[in-house]
Design a protein around this motif. Sequence first.
Motif, PDB file in Angstrom:
ATOM      1  N   ALA A  80     162.608  46.587  18.410  1.00 51.96           N
ATOM      2  CA  ALA A  80     163.719  47.056  19.235  1.00 51.96           C
ATOM      3  C   ALA A  80     165.052  46.392  18.881  1.00 51.96           C
ATOM      4  CB  ALA A  80     163.398  46.818  20.706  1.00 51.96           C
ATOM      5  N   LYS A  81     165.003  45.125  18.448  1.00 48.24           N
ATOM      6  CA  LYS A  81     166.261  44.434  18.169  1.00 48.24           C
ATOM      7  C   LYS A  81     166.951  44.940  16.907  1.00 48.24           C
ATOM      8  CE  LYS A  81     164.159  40.405  15.843  1.00 48.24           C
ATOM      9  NZ  LYS A  81     164.069  38.918  15.861  1.00 48.24           N
ATOM     10  N   TYR A  82     166.241  45.744  16.099  1.00 50.62           N
ATOM     11  CA  TYR A  82     166.827  46.279  14.878  1.00 50.62           C
ATOM     12  C   TYR A  82     167.142  47.774  14.966  1.00 50.62           C
ATOM     13  CZ  TYR A  82     164.865  41.931  12.977  1.00 50.62           C
ATOM     14  OH  TYR A  82     164.540  40.617  12.747  1.00 50.62           O
ATOM     15  N   THR A  83     166.997  48.371  16.136  1.00 52.20           N
ATOM     16  CA  THR A  83     167.121  49.830  16.243  1.00 52.20           C
ATOM     17  C   THR A  83     168.522  50.339  15.910  1.00 52.20           C
ATOM     18  OG1 THR A  83     167.495  49.555  18.629  1.00 52.20           O
ATOM     19  CG2 THR A  83     165.254  50.104  17.908  1.00 52.20           C
ATOM     20  N   ASP A  84     169.523  49.519  16.103  1.00 47.33           N
ATOM     21  CA  ASP A  84     170.899  49.955  15.823  1.00 47.33           C
ATOM     22  C   ASP A  84     171.329  49.660  14.390  1.00 47.33           C
ATOM     23  OD1 ASP A  84     171.196  50.857  18.422  1.00 47.33           O
ATOM     24  OD2 ASP A  84     171.954  48.933  19.149  1.00 47.33           O
ATOM     25  N   GLU A  85     170.446  49.079  13.605  1.00 43.56           N
ATOM     26  CA  GLU A  85     170.805  48.687  12.237  1.00 43.56           C
ATOM     27  C   GLU A  85     170.377  49.754  11.227  1.00 43.56           C
ATOM     28  OE1 GLU A  85     172.603  46.133  12.121  1.00 43.56           O
ATOM     29  OE2 GLU A  85     172.127  45.188  14.044  1.00 43.56           O
TER      30      GLU A  85
END
Length: 282
Positions: A80-85
Amino acid sequence: MKRILVPYDFSKVSEHALDFACQIADKADSDIMLLNVIEHPTADSFKTLGIQNMDPMEQLYIKKMYEVVQDKLADVISNAKYTDERISTKIQLGNPFNTIIDQILQEKVSLLVVGTEGADGLNEFFAGSNAEKIVRKASCPVITIQDKCEIEPIEKIVFASDFQHTDDHFIGQLLDVQRKFEAQLNIVKINTPASFTSTRHDMQQMEEFAKKYAIENYTIEIYNYKNEEDGIVMYAEDIGADMIALGTHQRKGVGHFLAGSIAEDVVNHSKFPVWTAHLNDD
């Protein structure tokens, strides 16, 4: 800074490198490529890499390894912490060091962010000796990182030099990093017994350097220590710095000081993130 390459072997240090690369990507609007290199189990196969020449069991091993790594990388970027990358993945077969150096050129990488275990690391790829080789040979700027690090606290960047071997392209890259992090540049000359120069000479030299490149938000200081590499790290600790920036020469594998691998030694011993880029060898 279009593309950031992160060598990834699922270790803690490579995870720290990815997290840090994501923070840089957010500021620079960059893409990230995760690279995993599968080492072949036999030395001879490294040389050929011809699948048709491999033993069927070796082919099966490599195919299975590839599938396992592919699934694990997919799990990483689905976090989830990489979903915007904007993160892509790549798996290569070969020698990790050589593959990373080749991929920098092939993928037109602007920045390499690599985790390192430092001088006391285990005998794995991310041990300090491999980080040294990467810093020496990489054709793009490199950030080495040992521990989890956040960009927002990066307010002070130590730049150490002898101020005799700098070039416009290198300084342009350095100042771009300073602007990206919105940090103060702490310019320092490490004065050692072996290469002693007067305070008047050094202060004048650094002031002229800052004026030549129209550097803003900076300090200049002379720091006395028995050797350059330890002096850089000690100075960074003393002022509460957040990053160290150094120049290297590809041809000699040394920093811009006297003989010796200054930048590589700092990479190996610094607990701070270290940014390195190549100076012209002219």
